[in-house]
Design a protein around this motif. Sequence first.
Motif, PDB file in Angstrom:
ATOM      1  N   SER A  14      -0.178 -13.075   0.427  1.00  0.00           N
ATOM      2  CA  SER A  14       0.889 -13.043  -0.599  1.00  0.00           C
ATOM      3  C   SER A  14       1.416 -14.440  -0.929  1.00  0.00           C
ATOM      4  O   SER A  14       2.315 -14.582  -1.751  1.00  0.00           O
ATOM      5  CB  SER A  14       2.035 -12.143  -0.136  1.00  0.00           C
ATOM      6  OG  SER A  14       2.617 -12.657   1.038  1.00  0.00           O
ATOM      7  N   GLU A  44      -8.646  -7.787  -1.116  1.00  0.00           N
ATOM      8  CA  GLU A  44      -9.133  -6.745  -2.012  1.00  0.00           C
ATOM      9  C   GLU A  44      -8.025  -5.702  -2.272  1.00  0.00           C
ATOM     10  O   GLU A  44      -7.780  -5.307  -3.412  1.00  0.00           O
ATOM     11  CB  GLU A  44     -10.349  -6.057  -1.385  1.00  0.00           C
ATOM     12  CG  GLU A  44     -11.106  -5.190  -2.373  1.00  0.00           C
ATOM     13  CD  GLU A  44     -12.238  -4.398  -1.716  1.00  0.00           C
ATOM     14  OE1 GLU A  44     -12.804  -3.544  -2.393  1.00  0.00           O
ATOM     15  OE2 GLU A  44     -12.521  -4.638  -0.535  1.00  0.00           O
ATOM     16  N   LEU A  45      -7.328  -5.316  -1.187  1.00  0.00           N
ATOM     17  CA  LEU A  45      -6.225  -4.355  -1.327  1.00  0.00           C
ATOM     18  C   LEU A  45      -5.136  -4.923  -2.231  1.00  0.00           C
ATOM     19  O   LEU A  45      -4.596  -4.238  -3.102  1.00  0.00           O
ATOM     20  CB  LEU A  45      -5.641  -4.030   0.054  1.00  0.00           C
ATOM     21  CG  LEU A  45      -4.409  -3.119   0.066  1.00  0.00           C
ATOM     22  CD1 LEU A  45      -4.754  -1.717  -0.416  1.00  0.00           C
ATOM     23  CD2 LEU A  45      -3.775  -3.051   1.457  1.00  0.00           C
ATOM     24  N   TRP A  46      -4.842  -6.213  -2.038  1.00  0.00           N
ATOM     25  CA  TRP A  46      -3.811  -6.895  -2.832  1.00  0.00           C
ATOM     26  C   TRP A  46      -4.161  -6.825  -4.325  1.00  0.00           C
ATOM     27  O   TRP A  46      -3.311  -6.517  -5.163  1.00  0.00           O
ATOM     28  CB  TRP A  46      -3.712  -8.355  -2.361  1.00  0.00           C
ATOM     29  CG  TRP A  46      -2.552  -9.110  -2.924  1.00  0.00           C
ATOM     30  CD1 TRP A  46      -2.578  -9.978  -3.973  1.00  0.00           C
ATOM     31  CD2 TRP A  46      -1.192  -9.062  -2.481  1.00  0.00           C
ATOM     32  NE1 TRP A  46      -1.327 -10.482  -4.207  1.00  0.00           N
ATOM     33  CE2 TRP A  46      -0.459  -9.938  -3.307  1.00  0.00           C
ATOM     34  CE3 TRP A  46      -0.531  -8.369  -1.471  1.00  0.00           C
ATOM     35  CZ2 TRP A  46       0.908 -10.145  -3.144  1.00  0.00           C
ATOM     36  CZ3 TRP A  46       0.832  -8.578  -1.312  1.00  0.00           C
ATOM     37  CH2 TRP A  46       1.527  -9.447  -2.136  1.00  0.00           C
ATOM     38  N   ASP A  47      -5.436  -7.074  -4.624  1.00  0.00           N
ATOM     39  CA  ASP A  47      -5.879  -7.042  -6.030  1.00  0.00           C
ATOM     40  C   ASP A  47      -5.822  -5.623  -6.598  1.00  0.00           C
ATOM     41  O   ASP A  47      -5.405  -5.419  -7.731  1.00  0.00           O
ATOM     42  CB  ASP A  47      -7.312  -7.583  -6.148  1.00  0.00           C
ATOM     43  CG  ASP A  47      -7.370  -9.084  -5.906  1.00  0.00           C
ATOM     44  OD1 ASP A  47      -6.307  -9.731  -5.975  1.00  0.00           O
ATOM     45  OD2 ASP A  47      -8.463  -9.600  -5.616  1.00  0.00           O
ATOM     46  N   VAL A  48      -6.265  -4.651  -5.787  1.00  0.00           N
ATOM     47  CA  VAL A  48      -6.259  -3.255  -6.254  1.00  0.00           C
ATOM     48  C   VAL A  48      -4.820  -2.809  -6.546  1.00  0.00           C
ATOM     49  O   VAL A  48      -4.556  -2.179  -7.572  1.00  0.00           O
ATOM     50  CB  VAL A  48      -6.925  -2.325  -5.203  1.00  0.00           C
ATOM     51  CG1 VAL A  48      -6.671  -0.859  -5.542  1.00  0.00           C
ATOM     52  CG2 VAL A  48      -8.408  -2.585  -5.144  1.00  0.00           C
ATOM     53  N   LEU A  49      -3.900  -3.189  -5.669  1.00  0.00           N
ATOM     54  CA  LEU A  49      -2.485  -2.819  -5.892  1.00  0.00           C
ATOM     55  C   LEU A  49      -1.956  -3.433  -7.187  1.00  0.00           C
ATOM     56  O   LEU A  49      -1.108  -2.857  -7.858  1.00  0.00           O
ATOM     57  CB  LEU A  49      -1.621  -3.260  -4.707  1.00  0.00           C
ATOM     58  CG  LEU A  49      -1.814  -2.494  -3.395  1.00  0.00           C
ATOM     59  CD1 LEU A  49      -1.009  -3.131  -2.276  1.00  0.00           C
ATOM     60  CD2 LEU A  49      -1.406  -1.029  -3.551  1.00  0.00           C
ATOM     61  N   GLY A  50      -2.474  -4.587  -7.526  1.00  0.00           N
ATOM     62  CA  GLY A  50      -2.064  -5.254  -8.769  1.00  0.00           C
ATOM     63  C   GLY A  50      -2.494  -4.514 -10.020  1.00  0.00           C
ATOM     64  O   GLY A  50      -2.018  -4.816 -11.129  1.00  0.00           O
ATOM     65  N   GLU A  51      -3.372  -3.521  -9.849  1.00  0.00           N
ATOM     66  CA  GLU A  51      -3.825  -2.731 -11.008  1.00  0.00           C
ATOM     67  C   GLU A  51      -2.713  -1.850 -11.563  1.00  0.00           C
ATOM     68  O   GLU A  51      -2.800  -1.370 -12.687  1.00  0.00           O
ATOM     69  CB  GLU A  51      -5.015  -1.846 -10.615  1.00  0.00           C
ATOM     70  CG  GLU A  51      -6.286  -2.605 -10.322  1.00  0.00           C
ATOM     71  CD  GLU A  51      -6.896  -3.233 -11.576  1.00  0.00           C
ATOM     72  OE1 GLU A  51      -6.798  -2.627 -12.649  1.00  0.00           O
ATOM     73  OE2 GLU A  51      -7.441  -4.344 -11.457  1.00  0.00           O
ATOM     74  N   TRP A  52      -1.706  -1.582 -10.741  1.00  0.00           N
ATOM     75  CA  TRP A  52      -0.576  -0.757 -11.236  1.00  0.00           C
ATOM     76  C   TRP A  52       0.353  -1.669 -12.059  1.00  0.00           C
ATOM     77  O   TRP A  52       1.311  -2.208 -11.559  1.00  0.00           O
ATOM     78  CB  TRP A  52       0.159  -0.111 -10.071  1.00  0.00           C
ATOM     79  CG  TRP A  52       1.293   0.766 -10.507  1.00  0.00           C
ATOM     80  CD1 TRP A  52       1.487   1.323 -11.734  1.00  0.00           C
ATOM     81  CD2 TRP A  52       2.402   1.183  -9.698  1.00  0.00           C
ATOM     82  NE1 TRP A  52       2.641   2.058 -11.753  1.00  0.00           N
ATOM     83  CE2 TRP A  52       3.223   2.005 -10.514  1.00  0.00           C
ATOM     84  CE3 TRP A  52       2.786   0.967  -8.388  1.00  0.00           C
ATOM     85  CZ2 TRP A  52       4.403   2.586 -10.052  1.00  0.00           C
ATOM     86  CZ3 TRP A  52       3.953   1.557  -7.922  1.00  0.00           C
ATOM     87  CH2 TRP A  52       4.746   2.346  -8.745  1.00  0.00           C
TER      88      TRP A  52
END
Lengths: 155, 185
Positions: A14, A44-52
């Motif tokens: 972060s 990868e999780l950080w990027d996926v969460l950014g999709e919201w």
Amino acid sequence: MGCIGDTELIAYISGGLTQSARDAVQKHISECEGCGRRVEEMAELWDVLGEWGVEAGGHEVADRIEAVSATLERPTERKWRDYVFREGVLPASIRIASSIIIAVGVGNRLGEWSIKKAQAAEEAPEYLSSLRLEWSSGVTQSALADTNIEGDKEK
Amino acid sequence: MVVEEVSDEELMARLGGGEMSALEQLARRHEDKILSLAYRVLGRWDLAEDVAQETFLRVYTAAKRYKARGKFTSWLYRIVLNLCVDSQRKSRRGALRLEEVGVQIAEKHRDDPCEKDELSRAVKAAVDALPRRQRLAVVLHRYGGFGHRDISEITGWSESAVESLLVRAYANLRDKLGEMKDFLE
């Protein structure tokens, strides 16, 4: 440096680490396969969460605040009435006054009750009279009464 | 010409001094972030708008007494979060009434352009499924951009509690989104 802790890993991804701490983590993950994999997964999780994504524009809250602010009073110095009625000073003083009144009332009642009890105790118990014995408190009382009489006489 | 931006604390001081335009400036500056955050916590734009509006009215009410002890944003988002919690409580009380209008709410969610994407909806569902404290921690951390210490100041939780909540929340999200990943692909 040992393996990266979970909190440190989150801070690293972060961007919450200092430059020196960041450098240390980078050096470690270049040498430790396990931590390198964990960093990749977290990234990868950080990027996926950014999709919201959320689009907050167009709600015009600030416009409404601007319109409302024209009708609001300017914040001014507080008057004594504000403190008394808005800060709960009045209810607090009522509570304190009530507590004092209740305490005085209860104290008064207890006093009366203890006097009555003392007076009742002054009467000689029946078992003493049946044994033809005098009750000491009665003797003391008369002795005290005599003292008072003498004291009065002296006056 | 470089225009120096007035700090939040300075705007609060001006508002406290009776300059009402400072309130509007604060609202314009923080409106989007407050709305996004409230929406992510509450899941409804109408409630998020109410929270944002009420937040600025509270700022106005507190302006005279405001003393810059910590960060202004921590203080501001504490108000936002408290109002969100209040709003959630009210929503729970009115759950029966909301069920009656459930169809309209579902329609409103479908109309949100940002949530049309399947992955976006999956992420939202995963975040929504987290326990309340974990969800708040993730919303503030991932979407609000706040660090551990800021979250601690905003929520009143200890820093170690925030760290622990974030670790558990991200682990839960990894599991949930891992399950969804196969389905989405």
